[in-house]
Scaffold this motif. Structure first.
Motif, PDB file in Angstrom:
ATOM      1  N   THR A   3     -13.788   8.835  -3.434  1.00  0.00           N
ATOM      2  CA  THR A   3     -14.464   7.902  -2.518  1.00  0.00           C
ATOM      3  C   THR A   3     -15.957   8.241  -2.407  1.00  0.00           C
ATOM      4  OG1 THR A   3     -13.532   9.373  -0.845  1.00  0.00           O
ATOM      5  CG2 THR A   3     -12.573   7.175  -1.011  1.00  0.00           C
ATOM      6  N   THR A   4     -16.229   9.489  -2.070  1.00  0.00           N
ATOM      7  CA  THR A   4     -17.630   9.899  -1.893  1.00  0.00           C
ATOM      8  C   THR A   4     -18.378   9.795  -3.223  1.00  0.00           C
ATOM      9  OG1 THR A   4     -16.695  11.485  -0.330  1.00  0.00           O
ATOM     10  CG2 THR A   4     -19.049  11.664  -0.779  1.00  0.00           C
TER      11      THR A   4
ATOM     12  N   PRO B 128     -16.872   0.913   6.265  1.00  0.00           N
ATOM     13  CA  PRO B 128     -16.539   1.693   5.065  1.00  0.00           C
ATOM     14  C   PRO B 128     -15.471   2.742   5.348  1.00  0.00           C
ATOM     15  CG  PRO B 128     -18.691   2.343   5.919  1.00  0.00           C
ATOM     16  CD  PRO B 128     -18.259   1.124   6.697  1.00  0.00           C
ATOM     17  N   PHE B 129     -15.428   3.241   6.594  1.00  0.00           N
ATOM     18  CA  PHE B 129     -14.440   4.261   6.950  1.00  0.00           C
ATOM     19  C   PHE B 129     -13.302   3.696   7.794  1.00  0.00           C
ATOM     20  CE2 PHE B 129     -18.460   6.718   6.393  1.00  0.00           C
ATOM     21  CZ  PHE B 129     -18.033   7.538   5.358  1.00  0.00           C
TER      22      PHE B 129
ATOM     23  N   ARG C   5      -6.832   4.940  13.156  1.00  0.00           N
ATOM     24  CA  ARG C   5      -6.646   5.441  11.792  1.00  0.00           C
ATOM     25  C   ARG C   5      -7.957   5.490  11.023  1.00  0.00           C
ATOM     26  NH1 ARG C   5      -0.616   5.461   9.953  1.00  0.00           N
ATOM     27  NH2 ARG C   5      -1.614   6.931   8.561  1.00  0.00           N
TER      28      ARG C   5
ATOM     29  N   TRP D 120       2.790  10.567  11.977  1.00  0.00           N
ATOM     30  CA  TRP D 120       1.336  10.379  11.928  1.00  0.00           C
ATOM     31  C   TRP D 120       0.685  10.889  13.213  1.00  0.00           C
ATOM     32  CZ3 TRP D 120      -1.796   7.551  15.226  1.00  0.00           C
ATOM     33  CH2 TRP D 120      -3.153   7.597  14.891  1.00  0.00           C
TER      34      TRP D 120
ATOM     35  N   LEU E 240      -1.633  12.424   5.926  1.00  0.00           N
ATOM     36  CA  LEU E 240      -2.114  11.602   7.030  1.00  0.00           C
ATOM     37  C   LEU E 240      -2.365  10.141   6.631  1.00  0.00           C
ATOM     38  CD1 LEU E 240      -2.737  12.180   9.977  1.00  0.00           C
ATOM     39  CD2 LEU E 240      -5.135  12.512   9.360  1.00  0.00           C
ATOM     40  N   LEU E 241      -2.801   9.916   5.418  1.00  0.00           N
ATOM     41  CA  LEU E 241      -3.132   8.549   4.999  1.00  0.00           C
ATOM     42  C   LEU E 241      -1.902   7.651   4.942  1.00  0.00           C
ATOM     43  CD1 LEU E 241      -5.811   7.160   3.962  1.00  0.00           C
ATOM     44  CD2 LEU E 241      -4.977   7.607   1.665  1.00  0.00           C
TER      45      LEU E 241
ATOM     46  N   ALA F 258      -8.003  11.296  -1.198  1.00  0.00           N
ATOM     47  CA  ALA F 258      -8.866  10.443  -0.362  1.00  0.00           C
ATOM     48  C   ALA F 258     -10.271  10.985  -0.258  1.00  0.00           C
ATOM     49  CB  ALA F 258      -8.265  10.341   1.050  1.00  0.00           C
ATOM     50  N   GLY F 259     -10.471  12.249  -0.615  1.00  0.00           N
ATOM     51  CA  GLY F 259     -11.693  12.907  -0.202  1.00  0.00           C
ATOM     52  C   GLY F 259     -12.705  13.242  -1.270  1.00  0.00           C
TER      53      GLY F 259
ATOM     54  N   ARG G  41       0.850  -1.205   0.000  1.00  0.00           N
ATOM     55  CA  ARG G  41       0.000   0.000   0.000  1.00  0.00           C
ATOM     56  C   ARG G  41       0.880   1.248   0.000  1.00  0.00           C
ATOM     57  NH1 ARG G  41      -1.700   3.706   4.042  1.00  0.00           N
ATOM     58  NH2 ARG G  41      -3.935   4.108   4.152  1.00  0.00           N
TER      59      ARG G  41
ATOM     60  N   ARG H 267      -2.012  13.771  13.106  1.00  0.00           N
ATOM     61  CA  ARG H 267      -3.417  13.466  13.416  1.00  0.00           C
ATOM     62  C   ARG H 267      -3.905  14.422  14.506  1.00  0.00           C
ATOM     63  NH1 ARG H 267      -7.543   9.399  11.503  1.00  0.00           N
ATOM     64  NH2 ARG H 267      -9.218  10.000  12.867  1.00  0.00           N
TER      65      ARG H 267
ATOM     66  N   CYS I 290     -11.126   6.903   9.161  1.00  0.00           N
ATOM     67  CA  CYS I 290     -11.182   8.042   8.240  1.00  0.00           C
ATOM     68  C   CYS I 290     -11.478   9.330   8.992  1.00  0.00           C
ATOM     69  CB  CYS I 290     -12.271   7.794   7.203  1.00  0.00           C
ATOM     70  SG  CYS I 290     -12.466   9.182   6.076  1.00  0.00           S
TER      71      CYS I 290
ATOM     72  N   ARG J 128      -2.687  -4.070   6.292  1.00  0.00           N
ATOM     73  CA  ARG J 128      -1.749  -3.886   7.402  1.00  0.00           C
ATOM     74  C   ARG J 128      -0.677  -4.971   7.362  1.00  0.00           C
ATOM     75  NH1 ARG J 128      -4.386   0.159   7.615  1.00  0.00           N
ATOM     76  NH2 ARG J 128      -5.285   1.140   9.465  1.00  0.00           N
TER      77      ARG J 128
ATOM     78  N   PHE K 250     -17.522  14.598   7.298  1.00  0.00           N
ATOM     79  CA  PHE K 250     -17.568  15.463   6.112  1.00  0.00           C
ATOM     80  C   PHE K 250     -18.276  14.708   4.979  1.00  0.00           C
ATOM     81  CE2 PHE K 250     -15.870  16.884   2.076  1.00  0.00           C
ATOM     82  CZ  PHE K 250     -15.675  18.243   2.186  1.00  0.00           C
TER      83      PHE K 250
END
Ligand code: HEM
Length: 456
Positions: free
Chosen positions: A271-272, A395-396, A401, A102, A94-95, A267-268, A82, A106, A403, A336, A408
Motif C-alpha cells: 500500500t505505502t 485513503p485509510f 475499522r 475483531w 485484524l483486516l 496490508a502494510g 472480499r 483491535r 486503517c 461492505r 505508521f
C-alpha cells in the motif's frame, strides 16, 4: 491571476459512456476493475443496480459513506467477496476478523500502534531508507514501482522482526511475492458468488506456498519467544515483541499473532509503496511542485535531524503524498454488506447487497472536487485541507475499522520522500507510461521506469 502552469493530469481510465456487455464485464473485473465504472459512478451520489452477483450499491455521497462506515456501522459486515479473497491468507488477522474476534483484537492491538511506538520506528525507517538510497547509481534508470516495494518491505521487515527471520536470506521475500500473486486475486467465480466447492484456478497454486510461508512465521515467533524468555531486556521493541506482549486471555491468541503478522505484511507495505511510487511519478511530471518540495525538504533537513518531527515539519511533502493517494488510492475499494435492510434517504440498501465505498470514484467525483483528475497538492496545503469533507477523502477508510497503520504509513512516507528527494531527482523517460490497474492495490501497469540523478 494564478501564474502556476497547468496541473498535470495523470493517466486514468475515462468514465464509460455505455455499460459493458456481460462477458466484457467479467473480463474487465478480472483484468482491471478500475475500467468498469461509467459516468454515473463519477457524477451521482450513489448508484444502485441489480448486478450479476446480486444487488450492488456504489456509495459516493459523503453523508451516505458516513452512514455506512460510522453511524450505522453495526448493520454492516465485510463483503463476502472480499472475505473470500482475503480470508484464506489472512484468516483472523485484524483486516479480515469480524464480530467479537475483531473487537478483542483491535483493542489488544491499540497499544501496539500508540504514537510512542510509531515514533520509535522513525529511526529504523530512516536507516533503511538511507541504506536503500546508497545503492542508487546516479544516471541509471530504475523501476521506481519495484524499488518502492523493496524499500517498504525492508522497512516493514525491520519494524516487524528487526531482521530476525527464521529463514535463509531472501526466502521470505520470494514467498511473499508468490503468495500474494497467487492468492490475493479477484476470482470471477467469487464475483458470481459461485459455491465454495468450485475450485478457483487463481488460488490453487497458492496453497503450498501458504503452508511454507506460515511455517516460517511460526518459527520466527518461536525464535523470538525463546529470546524474550532468555533475555527480555535485549529483545528489540518491534511489532513482533509488541504483539507477543498483547498475547493472553483478553488479548491475542498465538494463531492470531501469526495471522496479524501476515496481515501487516499484506496490508502494510505494498500500500505505502504504491502511494510512494505514484507520488514520485506525479512530482516528476510537475517540476514546479517538485521544486517546492525539494526546497522544503532541504530547509528542514538542514535544521531538524530528528525524523519523528518531519511529518509535521514538511506540509508540502505530505500534501503531495496525500494528493497522490487521492488520485491513486492504494486501497481503491472498501466493501461492505448490510446485515439487515437499511435505508438512507430514498436509497434502499438490501440485506446482503454488495456496498462499495470506493475511494477510487469518491476521490475523482465530479461534484466533490475541482479539476478532479488533476494532480494539485495545494488542495492539501494547510489552510485548504479543512475544506475537504472527512468522508470525501478516505485513503485509510473511516469509522471503527479505519486503517490501524495510518500514522505508521504517513511517517514512513514522509521519511522516505525526504531522504530520496533530498539526494536524488527522479525523471520520467520515454518508457514511463504507467496505467493504473486494480489488483490488491492500485498498481502502475508497465512499472515506473525513471531516470535517477544525484542532486547537486
Ligand atoms: C498508504 C498506506 C496504507 C493505506 C492506503 C491503507 C489503507 C487501509 C484501508 C482503506 C483500510 C480499511 C479497510 C476497510 O475498512 O475495509 C485499512 C485497514 C487496515 N490496515 Fe491499512 N493502509 C495502509 C498502511 C497500513 C500499514 C502500514 C499497516 C500495518 C503496519 C496497515 C494495517 C491495516 C490493518 C491491520 C487494517 C485493518 C483494520 C481493522 O479492520 O480494524 N495498513 N488500511
Amino acid at each position: 491571476m494564478d501564474a502556476s502552469p497547468a496541473p498535470f493530469v495523470p493517466p486514468a481510465p475515462k468514465p464509460r459512456t455505455a455499460p459493458p456487455s456481460f462477458l466484457e464485464m467479467i473480463r474487465i473485473v478480472y483484468r482491471n476493475p478500475l475500467e468498469l465504472w461509467g459516468e454515473p459512478s463519477y457524477n451521482e451520489p450513489w448508484i444502485s443496480v441489480g448486478g450479476v452477483g446480486g444487488p450492488l450499491v456504489v456509495a459516493n455521497d459523503p453523508g451516505l459513506i458516513r452512514h455506512i462506515l460510522v453511524d450505522n456501522v453495526r448493520n454492516y459486515k465485510m463483503s463476502v467477496v472480499r472475505q473470500k479473497i482475503l480470508r484464506p491468507i489472512l484468516r483472523d488477522g485484524l483486516l479480515t476478523a469480524e464480530g467479537e474476534v475483531w473487537k478483542r483484537s483491535r483493542k489488544a492491538m491499540a497499544p501496539v500502534f500508540t504514537p510512542r511506538h510509531i515514533f520509535g520506528f522513525a529511526q529504523p525507517m530512516l536507516a533503511r531508507t538511507q541504506a536503500f538510497a546508497d545503492r542508487y547509481v546516479s544516471g541509471s534508470t530504475v523501476d521506481v514501482a519495484r524499488d518502492m516495494t523493496t524499500l517498504t518491505y525492508d522497512i516493514l521487515a525491520e519494524t516487524l522482526f528487526s531482521g530476525e527471520i527464521a529463514a535463509p536470506p531472501g526466502t521470505f521475500e520470494r514467498q511473499i511475492d508468490r503468495l500474494f500473486e497467487t492468492m490475493g486475486r479477484v476470482d470471477p467465480l467469487d464475483l458470481l458468488r459461485a459455491p465454495d466447492w468450485l475450485p478457483r484456478i487463481t488460488r490453487i497454486r497458492g496453497r503450498k506456498t501458504m503452508a511454507y510461508f506460515r511455517g516460517i512465521v511460526a518459527d520466527t515467533i518461536a525464535m523470538r519467544e525463546e529470546r524474550l524468555k532468555r533475555d527480555p531486556d535485549s529483545a528489540p521493541q518491534d511489532f513482533l515483541t509488541l504483539l507477543l506482549k498483547a498475547e493472553g486471555p483478553d488479548g491475542l491468541t498465538r494463531g492470531e499473532i501469526e495471522d496479524n503478522i501476515i496481515t501487516f505484511i499484506g496490508a502494510g507495505h505494498e500500500t505505502t509503496a504504491r502511494a510512494l511510487g505514484w507520488t514520485v511519478y506525479c512530482l516528476a511530471q510537475s517540476p514546479w511542485e517538485r521544486d517546492k518540495i525539494e526546497a522544503e525538504i532541504d530547509e528542514v533537513l538542514a535544521r531538524e535531524p530528528d525524523p519523528v518531527k518531519w511529518l509535521d515539519a514538511m506540509p508540502f511533502t505530505r500534501a503531495a503524498f496525500e494528493e497522490a493517494m487521492r488520485l491513486y488510492p492504494p486501497a481503491p475499494s472498501i466493501n461492505r454488506q448490510p446485515i439487515e435492510e437499511d435505508r438512507y434517504g430514498d436509497l434502499v440498501l438490501r440485506e446482503g447487497a454488495t456496498v462499495l465505498v470506493m475511494p477510487w470514484t469518491v476521490h475523482r467525483h465530479r461534484r466533490l472536487w475541482d479539476r478532479p483528475d488533476a494532480f494539485m497538492p495545494s488542495r492539501f496545503h494547510p489552510g485548504n485541507r479543512d475544506r475537504i469533507d472527512r468522508f470525501q477523502y478516505l485513503p485509510f477508510g473511516a469509522g471503527p475499522r479505519i486503517c490501524i497503520g495510518a500514522t505508521f504509513a504517513m511517517q514512513e512516507a514522509v521519511i522516505a520522500l525526504a531522504v530520496l528527494l533530498s539526494r536524488f531527482r527522479f525523471d520520467t523517460v520515454a518508457e514511463t507510461n504507467p496505467w493504473p490497474v486494480q489488483k490488491l492495490t492500485t498498481q502502475p501497469e508497465g512499472g515506473l521506469p525513471m531516470r535517477v540523478n544525484a542532486r547537486a
